[in-house]
Design a protein around this motif. Structure first.
Motif, PDB file in Angstrom:
ATOM      1  N   GLN A  84      17.362  41.804  40.495  1.00  0.00           N
ATOM      2  CA  GLN A  84      18.532  41.757  41.371  1.00  0.00           C
ATOM      3  C   GLN A  84      19.830  41.778  40.568  1.00  0.00           C
ATOM      4  O   GLN A  84      20.816  42.414  40.977  1.00  0.00           O
ATOM      5  CB  GLN A  84      18.471  40.507  42.244  1.00  0.00           C
ATOM      6  CG  GLN A  84      17.349  40.532  43.276  1.00  0.00           C
ATOM      7  CD  GLN A  84      17.136  39.187  43.963  1.00  0.00           C
ATOM      8  OE1 GLN A  84      17.595  38.140  43.487  1.00  0.00           O
ATOM      9  NE2 GLN A  84      16.430  39.206  45.095  1.00  0.00           N
ATOM     10  N   GLN A  85      19.830  41.123  39.414  1.00  0.00           N
ATOM     11  CA  GLN A  85      21.016  41.124  38.563  1.00  0.00           C
ATOM     12  C   GLN A  85      21.296  42.514  37.999  1.00  0.00           C
ATOM     13  O   GLN A  85      22.450  42.946  37.929  1.00  0.00           O
ATOM     14  CB  GLN A  85      20.835  40.104  37.430  1.00  0.00           C
ATOM     15  CG  GLN A  85      20.898  38.658  37.923  1.00  0.00           C
ATOM     16  CD  GLN A  85      20.457  37.652  36.883  1.00  0.00           C
ATOM     17  OE1 GLN A  85      19.749  37.981  35.929  1.00  0.00           O
ATOM     18  NE2 GLN A  85      20.850  36.387  37.074  1.00  0.00           N
ATOM     19  N   VAL A  86      20.233  43.217  37.631  1.00  0.00           N
ATOM     20  CA  VAL A  86      20.405  44.593  37.155  1.00  0.00           C
ATOM     21  C   VAL A  86      20.910  45.492  38.279  1.00  0.00           C
ATOM     22  O   VAL A  86      21.785  46.340  38.075  1.00  0.00           O
ATOM     23  CB  VAL A  86      19.082  45.131  36.555  1.00  0.00           C
ATOM     24  CG1 VAL A  86      19.153  46.646  36.328  1.00  0.00           C
ATOM     25  CG2 VAL A  86      18.777  44.421  35.234  1.00  0.00           C
ATOM     26  N   GLU A  87      20.396  45.301  39.482  1.00  0.00           N
ATOM     27  CA  GLU A  87      20.882  46.057  40.645  1.00  0.00           C
ATOM     28  C   GLU A  87      22.369  45.799  40.869  1.00  0.00           C
ATOM     29  O   GLU A  87      23.130  46.722  41.208  1.00  0.00           O
ATOM     30  CB  GLU A  87      20.089  45.680  41.892  1.00  0.00           C
ATOM     31  CG  GLU A  87      18.665  46.200  41.898  1.00  0.00           C
ATOM     32  CD  GLU A  87      17.841  45.677  43.062  1.00  0.00           C
ATOM     33  OE1 GLU A  87      16.830  46.320  43.404  1.00  0.00           O
ATOM     34  OE2 GLU A  87      18.187  44.613  43.626  1.00  0.00           O
ATOM     35  N   SER A  88      22.795  44.561  40.666  1.00  0.00           N
ATOM     36  CA  SER A  88      24.209  44.215  40.805  1.00  0.00           C
ATOM     37  C   SER A  88      25.047  44.920  39.739  1.00  0.00           C
ATOM     38  O   SER A  88      26.139  45.438  40.034  1.00  0.00           O
ATOM     39  CB  SER A  88      24.394  42.697  40.696  1.00  0.00           C
ATOM     40  OG  SER A  88      25.755  42.347  40.743  1.00  0.00           O
TER      41      SER A  88
END
Length: 317
Positions: A84-88
């Motif tokens: 999710q952090q990479v998606e952000s």
């Protein structure tokens, strides 16, 4: 009148020129008005882990030197959170991503997502099954070999060893176990009495060691902890039980606490892993990849055994 108008016009022109120079010139960050500051996002395994914090600190230093904006987030051991952090980061359109993976398999979708978005992703310190743009770290198999080889030699190739794992499924855990078991195969009289995860945590390493002391007591001749945090926990448990003088303890990372313990003689040895070089090279590689410059696809920084004999070489690193 003509002279007055001419003088006023000249002053206005000079003022306009001065303002335009200020607007288009070098700012406080040393940038020109049309230059773009690179932004790098970094998701780290756990900011509660001293060695990982050391890497992040070195990344921050190098980013500041390189005029790079670095955004560091804590995955808190969660591969899902890391994805999710990479998606952000992708949504923020960062120029590059640095990934300190939580797990080999479960963190791999993060790599795939970054590559699909055409954003370079650099794995630091730990690997994923999905191949990133580049890898910066060390060969964890080597560290396991170094630690277990030291134990084997100190025990004369005979005795009982317990092994404290890091998080199961993380690259460092898998590879450090692999290296240790390779050495164990060479010493048939060296027995692995027990092995279990301490999740890279000092308190959990201590609790696990306390359980083993109750189960095996004086049968334990050596402890291999896959990082210093767990190693220091094992040392505390053995010291409290009055067994430390009889048991060899070796761990990995050479954090300051571990180096002090080697100096005191409570920790027999640690294996130095270079946080400074890993953090620095991760930023350098990310910047080169973002700019389309030539970069190393794989940067491996050697491990080194640390004992009382060579401790002075590592105290200030």
């Amino acid at each position: 009148m003509t002279k007055s108008v001419t003088l006023i016009s000249a002053l206005l022109c000079m003022t306009t020129l001065h303002l335009s120079c200020n607007q288009g010139g070098t700012g406080e960050q040393g940038q020109t008005g049309d230059s773009k500051k690179l932004v790098v996002g970094a998701t780290m395994l756990s900011m509660q882990n001293e060695f990982i914090v050391n890497i992040a600190d070195e990344m921050e230093k190098k980013a500041n030197e390189s005029n790079v904006e670095l955004i560091v987030v804590d995955a808190e051991h969660s591969p899902l959170k890391q994805i999710q952090q990479v998606e952000s980061f992708i949504a923020q359109k960062v120029d590059a991503i640095i990934l300190n993976p939580c797990e080999v398999e479960a963190s791999s979708p993060a790599v795939a997502k970054a590559l699909a978005a055409n954003i370079p992703i650099i794995n630091v310190n730990s690997a994923t099954s999905a191949k990133p743009t580049a890898f910066v770290g060390s060969d964890d198999v080597e560290s396991g070999r170094i630690a277990m080889k030291y134990i084997a030699e100190k025990l004369g190739g005979k005795g009982n060893v317990v092994m404290i794992h890091g998080y199961m499924g993380q690259a460092a855990q898998i590879q450090r176990e692999q290296g240790a078991r390779e050495v164990l195969k060479q010493y048939p009289n060296l027995k692995l009495l027990a092995h279990q995860t301490g999740e890279w945590d000092r308190a959990k390493g201590m609790a696990l060691m306390e359980n083993w002391i109750q189960s095996y007591g004086n049968q334990i001749n050596a402890v291999f902890a896959q990082n210093d945090e767990m190693g220091m926990g094992a040392v505390k448990a053995l010291t409290d039980a009055g067994l430390k003088d009889k048991v060899i303890v070796v761990s990995i990372d050479a954090i300051p606490d571990a180096l002090q313990a080697v100096k005191k003689g409570t920790l027999d040895a640690t294996v130095f892993q270079n946080a400074q070089q890993q953090g620095t090279m991760a930023i350098e590689t990310a910047v080169k990849a973002a700019k389309g410059e030539t970069y190393q696809k794989e940067t491996l920084i050697p491990f080194q055994l640390v004992t009382k004999e060579n401790l002075s070489n590592f105290m200030n690193q």
